[in-house]
Design an enzyme around this catalytic site. Sequence first.
Site, PDB file in Angstrom:
ATOM      1  N   GLY A   6       0.815  -1.198   0.000  1.00 48.24           N
ATOM      2  CA  GLY A   6       0.000   0.000   0.000  1.00 48.24           C
ATOM      3  C   GLY A   6       0.854   1.255   0.000  1.00 48.24           C
ATOM      4  O   GLY A   6       2.088   1.196   0.010  1.00 48.24           O
ATOM      5  N   ASP A   7       0.188   2.412  -0.049  1.00 51.31           N
ATOM      6  CA  ASP A   7       0.873   3.717  -0.020  1.00 51.31           C
ATOM      7  C   ASP A   7       1.830   3.894  -1.193  1.00 51.31           C
ATOM      8  O   ASP A   7       2.846   4.579  -1.084  1.00 51.31           O
ATOM      9  CB  ASP A   7       1.653   3.901   1.300  1.00 51.31           C
ATOM     10  CG  ASP A   7       0.800   3.666   2.526  1.00 51.31           C
ATOM     11  OD1 ASP A   7      -0.228   4.341   2.656  1.00 51.31           O
ATOM     12  OD2 ASP A   7       1.153   2.796   3.343  1.00 51.31           O
ATOM     13  N   LYS A  17      -1.101   5.425  -5.492  1.00 53.51           N
ATOM     14  CA  LYS A  17      -2.213   5.085  -6.397  1.00 53.51           C
ATOM     15  C   LYS A  17      -3.093   6.286  -6.697  1.00 53.51           C
ATOM     16  O   LYS A  17      -3.657   6.396  -7.781  1.00 53.51           O
ATOM     17  CB  LYS A  17      -3.057   3.957  -5.787  1.00 53.51           C
ATOM     18  CG  LYS A  17      -2.348   2.615  -5.720  1.00 53.51           C
ATOM     19  CD  LYS A  17      -3.250   1.522  -5.193  1.00 53.51           C
ATOM     20  CE  LYS A  17      -3.639   1.722  -3.750  1.00 53.51           C
ATOM     21  NZ  LYS A  17      -2.500   1.692  -2.815  1.00 53.51           N
ATOM     22  N   GLY A  59      -5.815   5.974   2.328  1.00 50.11           N
ATOM     23  CA  GLY A  59      -5.955   7.334   1.839  1.00 50.11           C
ATOM     24  C   GLY A  59      -5.217   7.555   0.539  1.00 50.11           C
ATOM     25  O   GLY A  59      -4.187   6.938   0.279  1.00 50.11           O
ATOM     26  N   HIS A  60      -5.766   8.415  -0.296  1.00 54.22           N
ATOM     27  CA  HIS A  60      -5.119   8.807  -1.533  1.00 54.22           C
ATOM     28  C   HIS A  60      -4.895  10.311  -1.523  1.00 54.22           C
ATOM     29  O   HIS A  60      -5.803  11.080  -1.209  1.00 54.22           O
ATOM     30  CB  HIS A  60      -5.991   8.431  -2.745  1.00 54.22           C
ATOM     31  CG  HIS A  60      -6.084   6.960  -2.973  1.00 54.22           C
ATOM     32  ND1 HIS A  60      -7.078   6.381  -3.727  1.00 54.22           N
ATOM     33  CD2 HIS A  60      -5.309   5.941  -2.543  1.00 54.22           C
ATOM     34  CE1 HIS A  60      -6.910   5.071  -3.752  1.00 54.22           C
ATOM     35  NE2 HIS A  60      -5.845   4.785  -3.040  1.00 54.22           N
ATOM     36  N   ARG A 114     -22.614 -12.650   8.278  1.00 54.77           N
ATOM     37  CA  ARG A 114     -24.017 -12.424   7.868  1.00 54.77           C
ATOM     38  C   ARG A 114     -24.854 -11.687   8.921  1.00 54.77           C
ATOM     39  O   ARG A 114     -26.050 -11.902   9.041  1.00 54.77           O
ATOM     40  CB  ARG A 114     -24.681 -13.756   7.486  1.00 54.77           C
ATOM     41  CG  ARG A 114     -24.037 -14.429   6.292  1.00 54.77           C
ATOM     42  CD  ARG A 114     -24.472 -15.858   6.154  1.00 54.77           C
ATOM     43  NE  ARG A 114     -23.988 -16.666   7.263  1.00 54.77           N
ATOM     44  CZ  ARG A 114     -24.122 -17.987   7.348  1.00 54.77           C
ATOM     45  NH1 ARG A 114     -24.753 -18.644   6.396  1.00 54.77           N
ATOM     46  NH2 ARG A 114     -23.660 -18.645   8.389  1.00 54.77           N
ATOM     47  N   GLN A 156      -5.585  -0.703  -0.468  1.00 57.53           N
ATOM     48  CA  GLN A 156      -4.289  -1.190   0.003  1.00 57.53           C
ATOM     49  C   GLN A 156      -3.583  -2.039  -1.063  1.00 57.53           C
ATOM     50  O   GLN A 156      -4.144  -2.369  -2.086  1.00 57.53           O
ATOM     51  CB  GLN A 156      -4.471  -2.015   1.281  1.00 57.53           C
ATOM     52  CG  GLN A 156      -5.015  -1.236   2.446  1.00 57.53           C
ATOM     53  CD  GLN A 156      -6.532  -1.187   2.482  1.00 57.53           C
ATOM     54  OE1 GLN A 156      -7.217  -1.734   1.632  1.00 57.53           O
ATOM     55  NE2 GLN A 156      -7.067  -0.514   3.482  1.00 57.53           N
ATOM     56  N   VAL A 202      -1.480   8.891   4.848  1.00 57.74           N
ATOM     57  CA  VAL A 202      -2.421   9.952   4.502  1.00 57.74           C
ATOM     58  C   VAL A 202      -3.531  10.060   5.533  1.00 57.74           C
ATOM     59  O   VAL A 202      -3.927  11.156   5.943  1.00 57.74           O
ATOM     60  CB  VAL A 202      -3.030   9.688   3.100  1.00 57.74           C
ATOM     61  CG1 VAL A 202      -4.121  10.709   2.785  1.00 57.74           C
ATOM     62  CG2 VAL A 202      -1.950   9.729   2.036  1.00 57.74           C
ATOM     63  N   GLY A 258      -1.367   9.593   9.549  1.00 57.97           N
ATOM     64  CA  GLY A 258      -0.161  10.355   9.843  1.00 57.97           C
ATOM     65  C   GLY A 258       0.955   9.497  10.409  1.00 57.97           C
ATOM     66  O   GLY A 258       2.030   9.999  10.778  1.00 57.97           O
ATOM     67  N   ARG A 259       0.747   8.179  10.482  1.00 54.74           N
ATOM     68  CA  ARG A 259       1.773   7.293  11.023  1.00 54.74           C
ATOM     69  C   ARG A 259       2.988   7.259  10.095  1.00 54.74           C
ATOM     70  O   ARG A 259       2.851   7.199   8.878  1.00 54.74           O
ATOM     71  CB  ARG A 259       1.228   5.864  11.173  1.00 54.74           C
ATOM     72  CG  ARG A 259       0.174   5.703  12.230  1.00 54.74           C
ATOM     73  CD  ARG A 259      -0.210   4.246  12.424  1.00 54.74           C
ATOM     74  NE  ARG A 259      -0.816   3.663  11.245  1.00 54.74           N
ATOM     75  CZ  ARG A 259      -1.164   2.377  11.143  1.00 54.74           C
ATOM     76  NH1 ARG A 259      -0.934   1.554  12.145  1.00 54.74           N
ATOM     77  NH2 ARG A 259      -1.738   1.924  10.047  1.00 54.74           N
ATOM     78  N   PRO A 260       4.210   7.268  10.664  1.00 51.58           N
ATOM     79  CA  PRO A 260       5.407   7.174   9.814  1.00 51.58           C
ATOM     80  C   PRO A 260       5.472   5.810   9.142  1.00 51.58           C
ATOM     81  O   PRO A 260       5.138   4.791   9.749  1.00 51.58           O
ATOM     82  CB  PRO A 260       6.559   7.372  10.799  1.00 51.58           C
ATOM     83  CG  PRO A 260       5.996   7.029  12.141  1.00 51.58           C
ATOM     84  CD  PRO A 260       4.551   7.406  12.095  1.00 51.58           C
ATOM     85  N   LYS A 310       7.797   7.676  -7.477  1.00 48.65           N
ATOM     86  CA  LYS A 310       8.802   8.226  -6.569  1.00 48.65           C
ATOM     87  C   LYS A 310      10.243   7.875  -6.955  1.00 48.65           C
ATOM     88  O   LYS A 310      11.114   7.718  -6.079  1.00 48.65           O
ATOM     89  CB  LYS A 310       8.505   7.804  -5.130  1.00 48.65           C
ATOM     90  CG  LYS A 310       7.232   8.458  -4.573  1.00 48.65           C
ATOM     91  CD  LYS A 310       7.205   8.423  -3.063  1.00 48.65           C
ATOM     92  CE  LYS A 310       6.114   9.317  -2.507  1.00 48.65           C
ATOM     93  NZ  LYS A 310       6.113   9.386  -1.044  1.00 48.65           N
ATOM     94  N   SER A 340       6.324   7.725 -12.698  1.00 49.87           N
ATOM     95  CA  SER A 340       5.952   8.970 -12.036  1.00 49.87           C
ATOM     96  C   SER A 340       7.189   9.612 -11.421  1.00 49.87           C
ATOM     97  O   SER A 340       7.952   8.953 -10.712  1.00 49.87           O
ATOM     98  CB  SER A 340       4.917   8.693 -10.952  1.00 49.87           C
ATOM     99  OG  SER A 340       4.684   9.835 -10.162  1.00 49.87           O
TER     100      SER A 340
END
Length: 436
Positions: free
Chosen positions: A12-13, A16, A40-41, A149, A229, A304, A307-309, A336, A419
């Site tokens: 993830g992260d 995307k 988060g995006h 269910r 994710q 995002v 805020g966790r590193p 990146k 990118s």
Amino acid sequence: MSNVTVIGAQWGDEGKGKIVDWLSKRADVVVRFQGGHNAGHTLVIDGKTYKLSLLPSGVVRTGKLSIIGNGVVIDPWALLKEIETVRGQGVTVGTETLRIAENAALILPLHGELDRARETAREQSDDGYGKIGTTGRGIGPAYEDKVARRAVRLCDLGDQENLRLKIHELLLHHNALRRGLGIEEVDGAKLLAELLAIAPRILPFAEPIWLRLSELKKAGRRILFEGAQGTMLDVDHGTYPFVTSSNTVAGGAATGSGLGPDSVGYVLGICKAYTTRVGSGPFPTELFDEVGKGIAERGHEFGVVTGRPRRCGWFDAVLVRQAVKIGGINGLALTKLDILDGMESIKVCTAYKRRDGAMLQHFPASLAAQAEIQPVYEEFAGWSESTRGARSFADLPANAIKYVKRVEELVECPVALLSTSPDREDTILVTDPFAD
């Protein structure tokens, strides 16, 4: 016409949000098909930053239909707050631009409370694995109720008597759990009142999404499926139990939207030019030195949503190659690359070595095996020139091109997009995922 499914090829992260936004100018419809508001995006458009959690990235573009599919678990309060936030940034979000699957399961306040209580209990326990590293927002417990269910779904908000009965059934389970964890039981009447109060604000967005998508497909509309994710957080194929609670791979686009697997189209896997991870779990190439710290600082590696590193490490080609095969990835979007600028040398993990000397070319499922593997690296010369903002391969340093080409060889998948900054225009297109 072609459809495209975008998934993460790491933990993830991977960036995307920018890629989905870049692709959405070619799409008619953007569909979020799994996850909750734990992912988060970040989108940067004309200098303005949008941080989305539940809303599909297409909402920031005019003339696009955004859809939240049945595979997503929805916190209605969080969704409405997010809608108001982006409206405050000048984005138009209404029932004509956003539709939600009526059969999507809801995240209720009790889910977040249970999530956090269990993480606290794990942290205090001398046995077990310790904390999973969840965001504490109730995503896992909501998926548990869906599979068992007993979930409250969006469509249930329109039927007060049925909703009352569903809450009663739900609390038979949850209040027993809460007694065991030593937390206060849920008042069913209060929960019913809260849901009935929010129903008029959320129900206008609801409809049978599978039917809408079927009609759009028949009309030849281009559909972009957006995952949350990464592949290695998939509940079946990831680093279990340190995973999310849904299927993050491309197959989830079909089940999480109501369209058949023939609609998934071109699968684009997103991965960074290095590796990051948020939360607990194995991470073979993690760096604990100044190099890892430098990557984190240059890459602004913070979650995002929370805020966790993020934990940072070298690119793991074994991991991404596995994601390519599991996810049926047709091409990669490498993000990146500019964060590696100025590094004297760069490493890539090409295999794992076990304590007995045996070599592995895949990430093992066993926790015991995961704990003992060590990365085997191939080292590359770095580059001093800047790649930031490059929009063609001609703009890249020779060593950066060599790095990208070697990554393609190691993961057995071509790079379709490259990118070079958060700006959506700073993208090198090699293969158009939407090409017919």
